[in-house]
Motif scaffolding. Structure first.
Motif, PDB file in Angstrom:
ATOM      1  N   ALA A  47       3.367  21.882  -9.510  1.00  0.00           N
ATOM      2  CA  ALA A  47       3.637  21.129 -10.741  1.00  0.00           C
ATOM      3  C   ALA A  47       5.123  21.161 -11.092  1.00  0.00           C
ATOM      4  N   GLN A  48       5.774  22.319 -10.946  1.00  0.00           N
ATOM      5  CA  GLN A  48       7.209  22.408 -11.229  1.00  0.00           C
ATOM      6  C   GLN A  48       8.008  21.534 -10.272  1.00  0.00           C
ATOM      7  N   LEU A  49       7.628  21.543  -9.007  1.00  0.00           N
ATOM      8  CA  LEU A  49       8.335  20.723  -8.021  1.00  0.00           C
ATOM      9  C   LEU A  49       8.187  19.240  -8.330  1.00  0.00           C
ATOM     10  N   GLU A  50       6.963  18.819  -8.611  1.00  0.00           N
ATOM     11  CA  GLU A  50       6.718  17.402  -8.889  1.00  0.00           C
ATOM     12  C   GLU A  50       7.404  16.960 -10.178  1.00  0.00           C
ATOM     13  N   GLN A  51       7.519  17.858 -11.142  1.00  0.00           N
ATOM     14  CA  GLN A  51       8.180  17.530 -12.402  1.00  0.00           C
ATOM     15  C   GLN A  51       9.700  17.472 -12.228  1.00  0.00           C
ATOM     16  N   THR A  52      10.251  18.363 -11.413  1.00  0.00           N
ATOM     17  CA  THR A  52      11.699  18.462 -11.266  1.00  0.00           C
ATOM     18  C   THR A  52      12.256  17.458 -10.265  1.00  0.00           C
ATOM     19  N   LEU A  53      11.548  17.258  -9.175  1.00  0.00           N
ATOM     20  CA  LEU A  53      11.987  16.297  -8.159  1.00  0.00           C
ATOM     21  C   LEU A  53      11.469  14.913  -8.551  1.00  0.00           C
ATOM     22  N   ALA A  80       8.172  25.816   0.118  1.00  0.00           N
ATOM     23  CA  ALA A  80       7.601  24.959  -0.927  1.00  0.00           C
ATOM     24  C   ALA A  80       6.794  23.808  -0.337  1.00  0.00           C
ATOM     25  N   LEU A  81       7.148  23.375   0.865  1.00  0.00           N
ATOM     26  CA  LEU A  81       6.387  22.300   1.505  1.00  0.00           C
ATOM     27  C   LEU A  81       4.926  22.691   1.714  1.00  0.00           C
ATOM     28  N   GLY A  82       4.660  23.968   1.844  1.00  0.00           N
ATOM     29  CA  GLY A  82       3.285  24.441   2.013  1.00  0.00           C
ATOM     30  C   GLY A  82       2.435  24.290   0.773  1.00  0.00           C
ATOM     31  N   LEU A  83       3.049  23.976  -0.362  1.00  0.00           N
ATOM     32  CA  LEU A  83       2.300  23.785  -1.606  1.00  0.00           C
ATOM     33  C   LEU A  83       1.667  22.398  -1.691  1.00  0.00           C
TER      34      LEU A  83
END
Length: 190
Positions: A47-53, A80-83
């Motif tokens: 969720a943090q990755l999708e929100q930030t990127l 992070a790609l494994g998420l």
């Protein structure tokens, strides 16, 4: 035949994963993204990755993992790609990155190989056994241990075959232990 498969994985992985590099682009990271990928005490959530990127977060992480100038940020991007839900482009890029950088043993790059192998293992696709198994012959004992652990995560008969093929030739006790534990864990999960 195994060599041609490994070479095909490198070529395919590099063509997919190094798209920013082939354009001569090195991703520019916002302070938010850099902070997210450099925090040492926690791993970012999906969720943090999708929100930030913004836009295609998976592709942005692939570009960071394959072209960014700081190896520690690259390692965190690989992990992070494994998420994300497993995708063929991530698997191909990880294989390409893993095999390309395994030839470079200048300190930090070993961490990138380890991260790629472990992330590929976490995706648990038996089609990835061959490229991961090639790392069982790597000069770095840490890479060989990570390969054994990745094969343990992938599981299956082909992982056991690769581990057994290396087991008798391995002279480093910590690697032999990782191989034995992987074979045992796969056997118990069947």
């Amino acid at each position: 035949m195994k060599v041609s498969i490994a070479h095909a994985a490198v070529v395919l992985g590099l063509s997919v994963g190094l798209s920013a590099s082939s354009r001569g682009d090195v991703p520019e990271l916002s302070l938010e993204v850099e902070h997210l990928l450099t925090s040492m005490d926690s791993m970012p959530t999906l969720a943090q990755l999708e929100q930030t990127l913004t836009g295609d977060a998976e592709q942005q992480l692939l570009d960071i993992a394959t072209t960014y100038h700081q190896w520690d940020v690259r390692v965190r991007a690989v992990r992070a790609l494994g998420l994300f839900p497993p995708s063929q482009r991530v698997r191909d890029a990880l294989k390409g990155l893993m095999l390309q950088t395994s030839a470079v043993h200048d300190g930090p790059m070993v961490f990138l190989v380890i991260a790629a192998a472990e992330t590929l293992g976490a995706l648990r696709n038996e089609g990835d056994v061959g490229p991961v198994a090639t790392l069982l012959n790597d000069p770095s004992r840490d890479v060989r241990i990570s390969a054994a652990r990745a094969l343990r995560s992938i599981g299956g008969a082909s992982s056991v075959d690769a581990l057994r093929a290396r087991q008798n030739a391995e002279n480093v006790p910590s690697v032999r232990l990782a191989i034995s534990e992987a074979i045992q864990a796969i056997g118990e999960s069947r």
